[in-house]
Design a protein around this motif. Structure first.
Motif, short mmCIF file in Angstrom:
data_model
loop_
_atom_site.label_atom_id
_atom_site.label_comp_id
_atom_site.label_asym_id
_atom_site.label_seq_id
_atom_site.Cartn_x
_atom_site.Cartn_y
_atom_site.Cartn_z
N ALA A 179 36.35 -31.68 -70.94
CA ALA A 179 37.53 -32.00 -70.43
C ALA A 179 38.61 -31.55 -71.33
O ALA A 179 39.71 -30.72 -71.18
CB ALA A 179 37.76 -33.21 -69.94
N LEU A 230 40.85 -28.68 -69.02
CA LEU A 230 41.84 -29.02 -68.49
C LEU A 230 43.24 -28.50 -69.00
O LEU A 230 43.25 -28.01 -70.23
CB LEU A 230 42.27 -30.54 -68.90
CG LEU A 230 41.32 -31.53 -68.11
CD1 LEU A 230 41.36 -33.02 -68.47
CD2 LEU A 230 41.46 -31.27 -66.76
N ALA A 243 40.49 -37.65 -65.17
CA ALA A 243 39.76 -36.09 -65.05
C ALA A 243 38.39 -36.47 -65.66
O ALA A 243 37.50 -35.94 -65.21
CB ALA A 243 40.38 -35.01 -65.80
N TYR A 245 47.36 -33.36 -65.29
CA TYR A 245 46.32 -32.35 -65.67
C TYR A 245 45.49 -31.67 -64.48
O TYR A 245 45.36 -32.58 -63.58
CB TYR A 245 45.42 -33.09 -66.88
CG TYR A 245 45.90 -33.38 -67.82
CD1 TYR A 245 46.54 -32.63 -69.01
CD2 TYR A 245 46.70 -34.73 -67.95
CE1 TYR A 245 46.84 -33.26 -70.15
CE2 TYR A 245 47.21 -35.31 -69.03
CZ TYR A 245 47.45 -34.42 -70.10
OH TYR A 245 48.07 -35.00 -71.39
N THR A 246 45.17 -30.68 -64.51
CA THR A 246 44.13 -29.86 -63.61
C THR A 246 43.42 -29.32 -64.58
O THR A 246 43.31 -28.77 -65.62
CB THR A 246 44.96 -29.25 -62.65
OG1 THR A 246 44.03 -28.95 -61.57
CG2 THR A 246 45.52 -27.82 -62.97
N TRP A 247 42.25 -28.59 -63.97
CA TRP A 247 41.17 -27.88 -64.52
C TRP A 247 41.73 -26.56 -64.46
O TRP A 247 42.43 -25.94 -63.67
CB TRP A 247 39.99 -27.96 -63.72
CG TRP A 247 39.20 -29.11 -63.69
CD1 TRP A 247 39.30 -30.12 -62.56
CD2 TRP A 247 38.71 -30.04 -64.54
NE1 TRP A 247 38.87 -31.52 -62.79
CE2 TRP A 247 38.37 -31.28 -64.10
CE3 TRP A 247 38.46 -29.90 -65.89
CZ2 TRP A 247 37.90 -32.34 -64.81
CZ3 TRP A 247 37.84 -30.48 -66.65
CH2 TRP A 247 37.42 -32.12 -66.15
N ARG A 248 41.38 -25.76 -65.57
CA ARG A 248 41.59 -24.40 -65.92
C ARG A 248 40.72 -23.34 -65.05
O ARG A 248 41.12 -22.14 -64.77
CB ARG A 248 41.40 -23.92 -67.39
CG ARG A 248 42.36 -24.57 -68.23
CD ARG A 248 41.94 -24.20 -69.79
NE ARG A 248 42.91 -24.80 -70.91
CZ ARG A 248 44.02 -24.38 -71.26
NH1 ARG A 248 44.29 -23.16 -70.84
NH2 ARG A 248 44.59 -24.96 -72.26
N TYR A 251 45.41 -34.94 -62.01
CA TYR A 251 45.17 -36.30 -62.53
C TYR A 251 46.12 -36.69 -63.12
O TYR A 251 46.78 -35.93 -64.11
CB TYR A 251 43.69 -36.19 -63.53
CG TYR A 251 42.67 -35.49 -62.67
CD1 TYR A 251 41.96 -36.39 -61.68
CD2 TYR A 251 42.20 -34.06 -62.73
CE1 TYR A 251 40.85 -35.72 -61.12
CE2 TYR A 251 41.22 -33.81 -62.03
CZ TYR A 251 40.29 -34.74 -61.23
OH TYR A 251 39.33 -33.87 -60.61
N MET A 306 44.57 -37.75 -68.56
CA MET A 306 43.15 -37.17 -68.62
C MET A 306 41.91 -38.09 -68.58
O MET A 306 40.91 -37.46 -68.20
CB MET A 306 43.27 -36.68 -70.30
CG MET A 306 42.21 -35.75 -70.73
SD MET A 306 42.29 -35.00 -72.30
CE MET A 306 43.82 -34.13 -72.10
N ARG A 308 34.87 -35.73 -63.99
CA ARG A 308 33.75 -35.07 -64.30
C ARG A 308 32.47 -35.66 -64.59
O ARG A 308 31.35 -35.04 -64.40
CB ARG A 308 34.03 -34.21 -65.77
CG ARG A 308 33.22 -33.30 -66.32
CD ARG A 308 32.80 -32.15 -65.27
NE ARG A 308 31.80 -31.21 -65.80
CZ ARG A 308 30.72 -31.50 -65.41
NH1 ARG A 308 30.08 -32.64 -64.68
NH2 ARG A 308 29.60 -30.63 -65.75
#
Length: 287
Positions: free
Chosen positions: A186, A190, A166, A197-200, A160, A163, A170
């Motif tokens: 987030a 993130l 993202a 950014y991406t998800w952890r 994304y 933020m 969500r």
């Protein structure tokens, strides 16, 4: 919103997990377990409203700031249950209560049924039994899971640019949440990457289950519970539309509260968090 907590990392023998600590050190011991693809921030509104408790809000393995499992490992519910036991051991808690939401509630039920001597009370939010599967479906489901696992290396997480995008994603995800709830999740879920950014979260968390408990298994775990149970059902949540669960609850000595709100009612807004806290404060502090 008061969200005062201490950030900690827990070095277990097999993995390192992250957690938020709330409440006084001499408070009654409670482990807080979040739902699938969420993180410890799931309890950011609720935990400060629970009094007299020492709450350890975990990031489950593969979620939030916790480590991902080793290559070749999976994310079965019983693996999470073992993690919970290991966290309790690290704090020296021989007996403790569990506050669980969704997948965290399901994990709590499995652990409490299997090891009743360790669990004092269960406070559950819109979660009780896992999605089930019967024997005749098992071969096809295993094949689906194996194919998905083989194909996972070719997939990439979404990136994304901002933020805010993202957060919007969500909001519309499984168990849709309010904007404020999505922002809290987030902020912890993130990480920055080239392009945004991406998800952890570990990509393996999105794989289908290779094997599911049958409905008979699920009932057996619920009926084996020996500790007091308080269950909050969200009126617009994910459990209310399951006739089999409603029928099961009629036959059990649980304290059941039906509250307005969606699946994340404890996080969506302060009103929902307070309603849940009003249910759980007297329950979790009972002798």
């Amino acid at each position: 919103m008061s969200t005062g907590f201490e950030e900690v990392r827990l070095s277990l023998p097999h993995i390192e997990l992250a957690a938020h600590l709330y409440g006084p050190e001499d408070g009654l011991p409670v482990l807080a377990l979040h739902g699938w693809l969420d993180n410890a921030a799931s309890f950011a509104r609720l935990a400060p409203k629970l009094q007299g408790l020492r709450i350890v809000a975990l990031d489950f393995a593969g979620h939030g700031h916790s480590d991902h499992r080793a290559a070749g490992a999976g994310y079965a519910l019983w693996d999470y249950a073992f993690d919970v036991l290991q966290v309790a051991e690290q704090f020296g808690w021989q007996r403790f209560s569990i506050l669980g939401h969704s997948m965290g509630a399901i994990t709590a039920v499995l652990l409490a049924a299997a090891m009743p001597e360790r669990i004092a009370r269960l406070a559950l939010i819109d979660g009780l039994v896992p999605y089930t599967g019967e024997a005749e479906q098992a071969p096809a489901k295993l094949g689906e899971a194996l194919r998905a696992r083989q194909a996972l290396s070719d997939k990439r997480k979404p990136v994304y640019a901002e933020m805010a995008r993202a957060v919007e994603a969500r909001m519309k995800g499984v168990g849709a949440v309010s904007r404020e709830a999505a922002e809290l999740l987030a902020q912890r879920g993130l990480m920055p990457v080239p392009g945004g950014y991406t998800w952890r979260t570990d990509s393996r968390l999105t794989l289908p289950s290779p094997l599911r408990l049958s409905w008979a298994h699920a009932q057996a775990f619920v009926r084996a519970l020996q500790c007091p149970v308080s269950l909050v059902l969200a009126e617009q949540g994910m459990m209310g539309a399951q006739p089999a669960v409603r029928a099961l609850l009629q036959d059990l000595p649980f304290e059941v509260h039906r509250l307005p709100g969606g699946h994340h009612l404890h996080l969506d807004d302060e009103t929902g968090a307070q309603l849940v806290a009003d249910c759980f404060n007297p329950f979790l502090r009972s002798p």
